[in-house]
Every structure is written in C-alpha cells, then in structure tokens.
Scaffold this motif. Structure first.
Motif, mmCIF file in Angstrom:
data_model
loop_
_atom_site.group_PDB
_atom_site.id
_atom_site.type_symbol
_atom_site.label_atom_id
_atom_site.label_comp_id
_atom_site.label_asym_id
_atom_site.label_seq_id
_atom_site.Cartn_x
_atom_site.Cartn_y
_atom_site.Cartn_z
ATOM 1 N N GLU A 1 0.831 -1.215 0.000
ATOM 2 C CA GLU A 1 0.000 0.000 0.000
ATOM 3 C C GLU A 1 0.862 1.261 0.000
ATOM 4 O O GLU A 1 0.544 2.237 -0.672
ATOM 5 N N SER A 2 1.946 1.205 0.741
ATOM 6 C CA SER A 2 2.827 2.363 0.836
ATOM 7 C C SER A 2 3.497 2.663 -0.509
ATOM 8 O O SER A 2 3.527 3.812 -0.962
ATOM 9 N N VAL A 3 4.012 1.620 -1.139
ATOM 10 C CA VAL A 3 4.676 1.787 -2.439
ATOM 11 C C VAL A 3 3.679 2.252 -3.493
ATOM 12 O O VAL A 3 3.943 3.175 -4.271
ATOM 13 N N ARG A 4 2.506 1.632 -3.491
ATOM 14 C CA ARG A 4 1.496 1.976 -4.481
ATOM 15 C C ARG A 4 1.081 3.446 -4.337
ATOM 16 O O ARG A 4 0.983 4.181 -5.316
ATOM 17 N N ARG A 5 0.839 3.845 -3.102
ATOM 18 C CA ARG A 5 0.404 5.223 -2.860
ATOM 19 C C ARG A 5 1.491 6.216 -3.253
ATOM 20 O O ARG A 5 1.226 7.207 -3.929
ATOM 21 N N ALA A 6 2.722 5.929 -2.833
ATOM 22 C CA ALA A 6 3.825 6.848 -3.148
ATOM 23 C C ALA A 6 4.052 6.906 -4.655
ATOM 24 O O ALA A 6 4.280 7.975 -5.215
ATOM 25 N N ALA A 7 3.953 5.750 -5.320
ATOM 26 C CA ALA A 7 4.208 5.718 -6.762
ATOM 27 C C ALA A 7 3.110 6.469 -7.516
ATOM 28 O O ALA A 7 3.391 7.272 -8.402
ATOM 29 N N LEU A 8 1.845 6.220 -7.146
ATOM 30 C CA LEU A 8 0.749 6.849 -7.873
ATOM 31 C C LEU A 8 0.555 8.296 -7.469
ATOM 32 O O LEU A 8 -0.061 9.065 -8.198
ATOM 33 N N GLY A 9 1.087 8.674 -6.297
ATOM 34 C CA GLY A 9 0.969 10.060 -5.838
ATOM 35 C C GLY A 9 1.703 11.023 -6.730
ATOM 36 O O GLY A 9 1.314 12.166 -6.875
ATOM 37 N N GLY A 10 2.771 10.553 -7.347
ATOM 38 C CA GLY A 10 3.342 11.280 -8.460
ATOM 39 C C GLY A 10 4.224 12.458 -8.120
ATOM 40 O O GLY A 10 4.425 13.319 -8.953
ATOM 41 N N THR A 11 4.780 12.536 -6.912
ATOM 42 C CA THR A 11 5.773 13.579 -6.690
ATOM 43 C C THR A 11 7.060 13.190 -7.413
ATOM 44 O O THR A 11 7.898 14.027 -7.682
ATOM 45 N N ASN A 12 7.187 11.898 -7.734
ATOM 46 C CA ASN A 12 8.347 11.404 -8.475
ATOM 47 C C ASN A 12 7.866 10.642 -9.714
ATOM 48 O O ASN A 12 7.471 9.481 -9.615
ATOM 49 N N PRO A 13 7.883 11.301 -10.879
ATOM 50 C CA PRO A 13 7.343 10.671 -12.095
ATOM 51 C C PRO A 13 8.015 9.334 -12.420
ATOM 52 O O PRO A 13 7.356 8.428 -12.932
ATOM 53 N N ALA A 14 9.300 9.189 -12.116
ATOM 54 C CA ALA A 14 10.004 7.936 -12.422
ATOM 55 C C ALA A 14 9.412 6.781 -11.615
ATOM 56 O O ALA A 14 9.311 5.652 -12.106
ATOM 57 N N MET A 15 9.002 7.057 -10.369
ATOM 58 C CA MET A 15 8.383 6.029 -9.545
ATOM 59 C C MET A 15 7.037 5.618 -10.116
ATOM 60 O O MET A 15 6.695 4.438 -10.158
ATOM 61 N N ARG A 16 6.260 6.607 -10.545
ATOM 62 C CA ARG A 16 4.954 6.284 -11.130
ATOM 63 C C ARG A 16 5.145 5.451 -12.398
ATOM 64 O O ARG A 16 4.455 4.460 -12.607
ATOM 65 N N GLU A 17 6.087 5.866 -13.218
ATOM 66 C CA GLU A 17 6.340 5.115 -14.454
ATOM 67 C C GLU A 17 6.756 3.676 -14.160
ATOM 68 O O GLU A 17 6.323 2.751 -14.847
ATOM 69 N N ALA A 18 7.611 3.497 -13.150
ATOM 70 C CA ALA A 18 8.059 2.144 -12.801
ATOM 71 C C ALA A 18 6.874 1.287 -12.348
ATOM 72 O O ALA A 18 6.734 0.122 -12.739
ATOM 73 N N TYR A 19 5.993 1.888 -11.541
ATOM 74 C CA TYR A 19 4.822 1.151 -11.055
ATOM 75 C C TYR A 19 3.890 0.818 -12.213
ATOM 76 O O TYR A 19 3.421 -0.316 -12.351
ATOM 77 N N GLU A 20 3.626 1.809 -13.049
ATOM 78 C CA GLU A 20 2.676 1.598 -14.150
ATOM 79 C C GLU A 20 3.240 0.659 -15.205
ATOM 80 O O GLU A 20 2.502 -0.120 -15.817
ATOM 81 N N ALA A 21 4.552 0.708 -15.404
ATOM 82 C CA ALA A 21 5.170 -0.232 -16.351
ATOM 83 C C ALA A 21 5.020 -1.658 -15.821
ATOM 84 O O ALA A 21 4.749 -2.595 -16.588
ATOM 85 N N GLY A 22 5.182 -1.831 -14.524
ATOM 86 C CA GLY A 22 5.006 -3.140 -13.904
ATOM 87 C C GLY A 22 3.586 -3.641 -14.060
ATOM 88 O O GLY A 22 3.342 -4.810 -14.389
ATOM 89 N N ARG A 23 2.634 -2.751 -13.852
ATOM 90 C CA ARG A 23 1.222 -3.107 -14.013
ATOM 91 C C ARG A 23 0.934 -3.519 -15.461
ATOM 92 O O ARG A 23 0.263 -4.522 -15.705
ATOM 93 N N SER A 24 1.458 -2.741 -16.406
ATOM 94 C CA SER A 24 1.251 -3.061 -17.821
ATOM 95 C C SER A 24 1.842 -4.422 -18.176
ATOM 96 O O SER A 24 1.227 -5.199 -18.918
#
Lengths: 203, 203
Positions: free
Chosen positions: B107-130
């Motif tokens: 939950e912590s990783v998901r929230r931090a990644a999708l929260g988007g203060t760090n675009p690279a984290m969001r991209e890494a999470y979304e790439a994993g989901r894809s």
C-alpha cells in the motif's frame, strides 16, 4: 460581516469564486505548486484575506479537492429516465465532458488526493467517488436496477466501486491515446461493462 | 571488487538483500519515512556504503518500487494450463497472497508511486502493471484467449488495463472489509469479470 475588497459579495460566494479560480489555475500547475501566494496574485487580493478564507495551505488544497468533487457530482447528476443504462450513459458522457474541460486540474487533484501525503484530501476524494457510485443504486428502484441486471448486495457495491476506478483510469488512458475507439463506443462499453461485471458477482 | 563489510557477497546480491530489507521495513513506515539512514541503522552498515549502492534517497525509493514490481511479477507467473481462466485465477490468488503478505509495504509503495511527486516512480509502477496485464494476452495463444471470450484488440487491452486497476482497488477494499465475501468467491468474480467486461468491448 466581511466583504471582499473590490466587489460586495457575501463571504460564501466570494470563497466559492476564489475556489473556482483556484481550480482553473490548476490547468497550468500541479496542486503542490498551487500556494496561497499564487492564488493571491491571480485574484489580486491580499494573502492575509486568503488565509482568512482558507486557513493554511493544506486546508486550501483540501477545499480545492472538495470543490472539484462537488462540481463533478453536480455535473453527473442522473437524468430523468426509468432505464438505468440510459442514466448511466448520460452520467458517463457528462463525466467525460467534465474531465475534458478540466483535464489538467482533474488529473492534478486526483493524483495529489490519491498520493496520500494528506489523508484528509484522500478521504475527501474517495468520499466523493463513493457518493457518485452509491447514487447509481440509490437513485433507482429495485425494479429499475433488476432490469439492468443489477442486484444491490455488498458484493455488487464492492465491484461497482472497483468499476468506478476502472472508469477513471480508462477515460484518462483513452484521452491520452484514443486507439481508434470512438467516444460513443467507449461510453457504451463502460455502461454495459458495469452490468456485465455485476452479473458475475457472488450471489 | 567491492564486498560487504560483514559477509562476502557480490555487490548485486548484497544490493538485492538490502532492497529486501528496505521492502520489509515498509511494514511499519511509509515510503516517505524510509530514508537511507533508517536502512543503514537496520542493516548495521554505514550510510556511505548505502549511498554507494543506491545513490540518493529518490533513487533508493525508485529501486524499492522496482523491486516490489519485480517480486509481484514473479509471484504471479502464469501456471501451465491451456485454460486462460485457470491461469488467471491462480495468478489472482497469488497476487492476493502477495498483497496479504506485504500489505503495508504494498500500500505504501502503491500510494507513493501513484501520488506522483516522483514521475520515475509512477512510471516504474505503471510499467510493472502493464507487464502483468500484457502477460494475460502474450502468454496465451489466440485460440486459448478466444475460448475465454477474449479477442486481442486495442479496446480489449485498454479495458484490461482498467480491470487491472479495478483488481488492485477491490482487493485492498476487500481486505479492509470482506463484507462476508469469501476469498474464492472474490477470485472467481474477478476472473469471470475480465471476460464479462471484454465481452462488451467495441469490436
């Protein structure tokens, strides 16, 4: 009674105007970048007066999230029809139009709210989402829901909440890249998708 | 060649161990609260060495997100079956088990990644989901997909991505409050739900 420095408006109306301005400023900046200072500059009023209206920056951001949630709720009000599918597809079309008209602001608020550095913002966003989705059930009779294949159970409410998040993601994804899918096709498949999904819910 | 100060391990293995420790520490703190200092203290090694492995705090957080994404991908690998529904339900069961075993961290990783203060984290999470969702299509033949009612089109890929987000939300929601719904019922409705949803996709 406080009045604004330029126009005589009651404080509630003035506050609502300032929030609208705040939402519109999100077209070109993220919620994190939107401070009381930025709003003061664009509204042409003092920072002190804005703090009077909104308290601190966190409270201001929370107010912006709530404002957008309320606007979205109003924009997607169900039309007068006995057919759940008709109401749902009109609400979805209005939802899509709202997102298109406020796209940067919507994405920014959604990201900041779900990012969860401020739990109150996340709760406000999720409460708004729940209200939108509960309205599907609460604005229809049992018979109208049944005609669309929907039974009101804890499981169908859970899956409907999931469908709501699916709609948000798919709409933003589609706007970023329509993949040759027409708007009417998209709305039809999201509308039918809810019934299809709920048809396989545990009894 | 660098070795760890206590145990002779190659740097890659040592780095992976440190990341595992980092993920496990997320059980009791958010990703924002997890600094190189916290990891250094728990690993019993110097901050300097950790900076050597991970660079700055942002890079360290990105490495934690990537690690969890990889773990999740490995944990949900499709089993050997001709039936898409069987493979999907086993992967969903393994996904659920993974979330249960790593719930706070996830939950912590998901929230931090999708929260988007760090675009690279969001991209890494979304790439994993894809990757997870594309595997549904790419690990099956056209005939196997068709037997589950799935045709591979841009529209079904779009809706499948939405279904993936629905699964994440519904699983977390169900864990917070099972509402009397059994785990098998949940997995069955999510499995059947994908087929049901895709059956109404635009042609």
């Amino acid at each position: 009674m406080t009045t604004s420095p330029r126009v005589r408006l009651d404080p509630e109306t003035r506050r609502a105007q300032l929030l609208d301005l705040g939402v519109s400023l999100l077209a070109t900046r993220s919620l994190e970048e939107m401070s009381i200072d930025v709003l003061a500059e664009h509204a042409g009023i003092s920072r002190g007066l804005l703090y009077h209206y909104f308290g601190n920056k966190q409270d201001f951001h929370l107010a912006v999230v709530r404002r957008m949630v309320e606007d979205l709720y109003a924009a997607t009000a169900p039309v007068d029809s006995d057919e759940v599918a008709v109401r749902l597809s009109v609400s979805l079309k209005n939802y899509l139009d709202f997102v298109v008209a406020n796209r940067s602001a919507y994405e920014s608020v959604r990201r900041a709210a779900l990012g969860g550095t401020n739990p109150a913002m996340r709760e406000a966003y999720e409460a708004g989402r729940s209200q939108l989705l509960d309205r599907i059930f609460d604005s229809a009779t049992e018979e109208q829901l049944a005609a669309h294949g929907i039974v009101d159970t804890p499981a169908t409410r859970l899956l409907t909440r999931g469908w709501g998040v699916l709609v948000e993601e798919v709409v933003l994804d589609w706007l970023a890249d329509p993949r040759g899918i027409g708007e009417d096709e998209l709305i039809a498949s999201l509308t039918l998708g809810l019934g299809a999904l709920l048809s396989v819910a545990p009894a």
